[in-house]
Motif scaffolding. Structure first.
Motif, PDB file in Angstrom:
ATOM      1  N   ALA A 113      15.271   9.136   2.340  1.00 51.92           N
ATOM      2  CA  ALA A 113      14.126   7.937   2.164  1.00 51.92           C
ATOM      3  C   ALA A 113      14.096   7.199   2.686  1.00 51.92           C
ATOM      4  O   ALA A 113      14.849   6.117   2.939  1.00 51.92           O
ATOM      5  N   PRO A 114      13.205   7.263   2.728  1.00 51.11           N
ATOM      6  CA  PRO A 114      12.614   5.750   4.075  1.00 51.11           C
ATOM      7  C   PRO A 114      12.142   4.001   3.104  1.00 51.11           C
ATOM      8  O   PRO A 114      10.941   3.730   3.509  1.00 51.11           O
ATOM      9  N   TRP A 115      13.043   3.464   2.353  1.00 53.74           N
ATOM     10  CA  TRP A 115      13.208   2.398   2.168  1.00 53.74           C
ATOM     11  C   TRP A 115      12.386   1.218   3.322  1.00 53.74           C
ATOM     12  O   TRP A 115      11.583   0.797   3.169  1.00 53.74           O
ATOM     13  N   GLU A 116      12.589   1.277   4.305  1.00 57.22           N
ATOM     14  CA  GLU A 116      13.185   0.309   5.092  1.00 57.22           C
ATOM     15  C   GLU A 116      11.339  -0.088   5.690  1.00 57.22           C
ATOM     16  O   GLU A 116      10.795  -0.604   5.641  1.00 57.22           O
ATOM     17  N   GLU A 117      11.162   1.422   6.008  1.00 53.45           N
ATOM     18  CA  GLU A 117      10.330   1.541   6.710  1.00 53.45           C
ATOM     19  C   GLU A 117       8.595   1.242   5.946  1.00 53.45           C
ATOM     20  O   GLU A 117       7.929   0.775   6.176  1.00 53.45           O
ATOM     21  N   ALA A 118       9.345   1.558   3.908  1.00 49.37           N
ATOM     22  CA  ALA A 118       8.353   1.149   3.226  1.00 49.37           C
ATOM     23  C   ALA A 118       7.781   0.188   2.962  1.00 49.37           C
ATOM     24  O   ALA A 118       6.808  -0.805   3.170  1.00 49.37           O
ATOM     25  N   ALA A 119       8.638  -0.834   3.179  1.00 49.03           N
ATOM     26  CA  ALA A 119       8.936  -1.751   3.165  1.00 49.03           C
ATOM     27  C   ALA A 119       8.326  -3.074   3.745  1.00 49.03           C
ATOM     28  O   ALA A 119       7.361  -3.905   3.821  1.00 49.03           O
ATOM     29  N   ALA A 120       8.592  -2.508   5.401  1.00 48.16           N
ATOM     30  CA  ALA A 120       8.073  -3.519   6.772  1.00 48.16           C
ATOM     31  C   ALA A 120       6.440  -3.002   6.677  1.00 48.16           C
ATOM     32  O   ALA A 120       5.193  -3.574   6.400  1.00 48.16           O
ATOM     33  N   LEU A 121       5.847  -1.632   6.186  1.00 46.46           N
ATOM     34  CA  LEU A 121       4.522  -1.167   5.767  1.00 46.46           C
ATOM     35  C   LEU A 121       3.859  -2.245   4.947  1.00 46.46           C
ATOM     36  O   LEU A 121       2.237  -2.861   4.904  1.00 46.46           O
ATOM     37  N   LEU A 122       4.387  -2.792   4.051  1.00 52.94           N
ATOM     38  CA  LEU A 122       3.890  -3.418   2.842  1.00 52.94           C
ATOM     39  C   LEU A 122       3.890  -4.863   3.381  1.00 52.94           C
ATOM     40  O   LEU A 122       2.831  -5.612   2.965  1.00 52.94           O
ATOM     41  N   ALA A 123       5.509  -5.249   3.851  1.00 53.98           N
ATOM     42  CA  ALA A 123       5.125  -6.707   4.790  1.00 53.98           C
ATOM     43  C   ALA A 123       3.581  -6.812   5.721  1.00 53.98           C
ATOM     44  O   ALA A 123       2.950  -7.569   5.830  1.00 53.98           O
ATOM     45  N   ARG A 124       3.670  -5.774   6.316  1.00 55.49           N
ATOM     46  CA  ARG A 124       2.296  -5.809   7.505  1.00 55.49           C
ATOM     47  C   ARG A 124       1.131  -5.581   6.436  1.00 55.49           C
ATOM     48  O   ARG A 124       0.014  -6.548   6.968  1.00 55.49           O
ATOM     49  N   LEU A 125       1.217  -4.856   5.465  1.00 57.11           N
ATOM     50  CA  LEU A 125      -0.118  -4.440   4.393  1.00 57.11           C
ATOM     51  C   LEU A 125      -0.336  -6.190   4.177  1.00 57.11           C
ATOM     52  O   LEU A 125      -1.686  -6.395   3.774  1.00 57.11           O
ATOM     53  N   HIS A 126       0.519  -6.962   3.300  1.00 56.86           N
ATOM     54  CA  HIS A 126      -0.137  -8.349   2.550  1.00 56.86           C
ATOM     55  C   HIS A 126       0.024  -9.753   3.714  1.00 56.86           C
ATOM     56  O   HIS A 126      -0.738  -9.976   3.422  1.00 56.86           O
ATOM     57  N   ARG A 127       0.457  -8.448   4.920  1.00 59.49           N
ATOM     58  CA  ARG A 127      -0.435  -9.875   5.962  1.00 59.49           C
ATOM     59  C   ARG A 127      -1.690  -9.757   6.661  1.00 59.49           C
ATOM     60  O   ARG A 127      -1.815 -11.035   7.014  1.00 59.49           O
ATOM     61  N   VAL A 128      -2.310  -8.934   6.366  1.00 62.84           N
ATOM     62  CA  VAL A 128      -3.683  -8.754   6.546  1.00 62.84           C
ATOM     63  C   VAL A 128      -4.516 -10.235   6.338  1.00 62.84           C
ATOM     64  O   VAL A 128      -3.944 -10.164   4.797  1.00 62.84           O
ATOM     65  N   ASP A 129      -5.287 -10.455   6.777  1.00 57.58           N
ATOM     66  CA  ASP A 129      -5.721 -11.607   6.884  1.00 57.58           C
ATOM     67  C   ASP A 129      -7.321 -10.557   5.698  1.00 57.58           C
ATOM     68  O   ASP A 129      -8.339 -10.385   6.612  1.00 57.58           O
ATOM     69  N   VAL A 130      -6.876 -10.931   4.600  1.00 56.07           N
ATOM     70  CA  VAL A 130      -8.627 -10.414   3.733  1.00 56.07           C
ATOM     71  C   VAL A 130      -9.735 -10.965   4.186  1.00 56.07           C
ATOM     72  O   VAL A 130     -11.033 -10.323   3.723  1.00 56.07           O
ATOM     73  N   THR A 131      -9.847 -12.056   4.493  1.00 57.09           N
ATOM     74  CA  THR A 131     -11.025 -12.673   4.628  1.00 57.09           C
ATOM     75  C   THR A 131     -11.692 -11.811   6.112  1.00 57.09           C
ATOM     76  O   THR A 131     -12.823 -11.933   6.241  1.00 57.09           O
ATOM     77  N   ALA A 132     -10.848 -11.122   7.057  1.00 59.83           N
ATOM     78  CA  ALA A 132     -11.754 -10.292   8.204  1.00 59.83           C
ATOM     79  C   ALA A 132     -12.290  -9.052   7.853  1.00 59.83           C
ATOM     80  O   ALA A 132     -12.126  -8.117   8.540  1.00 59.83           O
ATOM     81  N   LEU A 133     -11.498  -8.054   6.063  1.00 65.01           N
ATOM     82  CA  LEU A 133     -12.046  -7.322   5.802  1.00 65.01           C
ATOM     83  C   LEU A 133     -13.245  -7.390   5.105  1.00 65.01           C
ATOM     84  O   LEU A 133     -14.434  -8.130   4.903  1.00 65.01           O
ATOM     85  N   PRO A 134     -14.325  -5.971   5.530  1.00 65.66           N
ATOM     86  CA  PRO A 134     -15.528  -5.936   4.776  1.00 65.66           C
ATOM     87  C   PRO A 134     -15.136  -6.308   3.479  1.00 65.66           C
ATOM     88  O   PRO A 134     -13.966  -5.572   2.735  1.00 65.66           O
ATOM     89  N   GLY A 135     -16.091  -6.894   2.488  1.00 68.99           N
ATOM     90  CA  GLY A 135     -15.694  -6.795   0.968  1.00 68.99           C
ATOM     91  C   GLY A 135     -17.579  -7.235   0.291  1.00 68.99           C
ATOM     92  O   GLY A 135     -18.286  -6.188   1.050  1.00 68.99           O
ATOM     93  N   PRO A 136     -17.594  -6.803  -1.207  1.00 71.81           N
ATOM     94  CA  PRO A 136     -16.147  -7.447  -2.008  1.00 71.81           C
ATOM     95  C   PRO A 136     -15.338  -6.708  -2.191  1.00 71.81           C
ATOM     96  O   PRO A 136     -15.640  -5.823  -2.185  1.00 71.81           O
ATOM     97  N   LEU A 137     -13.673  -7.201  -1.898  1.00 67.89           N
ATOM     98  CA  LEU A 137     -12.338  -6.312  -2.466  1.00 67.89           C
ATOM     99  C   LEU A 137     -12.391  -6.703  -4.048  1.00 67.89           C
ATOM    100  O   LEU A 137     -12.652  -7.288  -4.296  1.00 67.89           O
TER     101      LEU A 137
END
Length: 342
Positions: A113-137
């Motif tokens: 089971a890819p627990w480490e891969e899931a965690a790394a993807l989450l960390a990268r997701l959480h670090r995305v700059d939400v102000t640079a995304l189309p919104g409102p989210l």
């Protein structure tokens, strides 16, 4: 025409879009479509290298469009599986989307089971700059899913003796975890590691882009069968407290369903990628406690509802989550912090 039959047409169209492999592997093998999921909150069918999904009835159209735009954004490349450019369509009033097919986690091989891969993807997701995304989210829907799970339990299993145990644990959750008040996240930015809210609760202290429903079924390898792991399913994607995305594995660890070794691997991979939900060098539970308790209630409520619907008693795994709810409720009753790890 049934939902599955209409989705089959959408999947075939998506599999034959410009840029798709020629000839279509499914057509070459004279295959039609296969049903990957058929639930009230989503129906998914596959044709060749494409899948089509009918989202839940009553899906908020504005939020749905915003989530799809995020999944297509270059900042999410390598994190979220992007949708295929299928023309906007609906099936029985439900929005339909198309996606590349990805190979899911193998349930027969838990050690892989890819627990480490899931965690790394989450960390990268959480670090995305939400102000640079189309919104409102829209907001992340974690608390809403807890409330929906409790409502399902009440409608199906409200008279079961274990329902009272889950209900007591629910009653002791803070209002924000029951989707009754806005989350404290979204106020002025706080230092990494979180600050107490006015109630003395703790949050990560920042807005982050959150998946909203993280579990191993939300990862696929793309291209199948051996490409990189990517997150799928944006139905609950939104802005909120990133600790909620760690809450399910945290709750499983606390209840004894996830070994300490796997939990440490998951948490270590998350902090190694500089995930902002928890501090890298101190106790993560001040940030995880409320979301983990909420996910314990959600899991127990859904497990109990399924058991009653199937006319059986809760199995061993179901009972472990119900017992965790009992510990939470008992600690709160005697005036001790109602931690799921207590």
């Amino acid at each position: 025409m049934s939902v599955v039959r209409e989705l089959a047409l959408a999947a075939r169209i998506a599999a034959h879009l410009p840029g798709a492999r020629r000839p279509c592997p499914a057509c070459r093998r004279d295959e039609d479509v296969s049903v990957l999921a058929d639930r009230g909150d989503g129906v998914v069918v596959r044709h060749g290298e494409a899948v089509a999904k009918a989202h839940a009835p009553g899906t908020d159209q504005n939020g749905h469009r915003a989530r799809l735009a995020v999944a297509s954004h270059p900042l999410l490349a390598g994190i979220l599986l992007p949708p295929l450019p299928l023309d906007a369509r609906q099936v029985h009033g439900r929005p339909v989307t198309a996606w590349p097919y990805g190979a899911p986690v193998n349930p027969e091989d838990p050690d892989a089971a890819p627990w480490e891969e899931a965690a790394a993807l989450l960390a990268r997701l959480h670090r995305v700059d939400v102000t640079a995304l189309p919104g409102p989210l829209p907001p992340m829907r974690g608390p809403a899913k807890v409330a929906r799970a409790l409502a399902r339990m009440e409608s199906v299993a409200g008279e079961h003796r274990a329902a009272a145990v889950v209900r007591r644990a629910w009653d002791r959750l803070p209002a924000r975890a029951r989707d009754e008040t806005p989350s404290p996240v979204g106020d002025a930015p706080a230092p990494r590691g979180g600050t107490p809210s006015p109630r003395g609760e703790t949050s990560s202290g920042r807005d982050a882009l959150c998946h909203g429903d993280l579990h191993l079924g939300q990862l696929v390898r793309h291209p199948a069968p051996s490409g990189s792991w990517l997150l799928i399913d944006v139905d609950d994607l939104g802005v909120g407290d990133p600790a909620w995305d760690l809450a399910r594995p945290a709750a499983w660890y606390a209840a004894g369903l996830l070994s300490p070794q796997v939990w440490q691997r998951f948490l270590g991979a998350y902090t190694a990628e500089q995930g902002p939900a928890v501090p890298a060098d101190s106790d993560p539970w001040p940030q995880l406690d409320v979301p983990a308790r909420a996910l314990t209630v959600q899991t127990a409520a859904l497990s109990l509802a399924r058991a009653v619907a199937e006319r059986r008693e809760p199995d061993e795994v179901d009972q472990m989550m119900i017992d965790a709810c009992a510990r939470m409720a008992d600690l709160a009753r005697v005036g001790v912090r109602a931690s799921v790890v207590g």
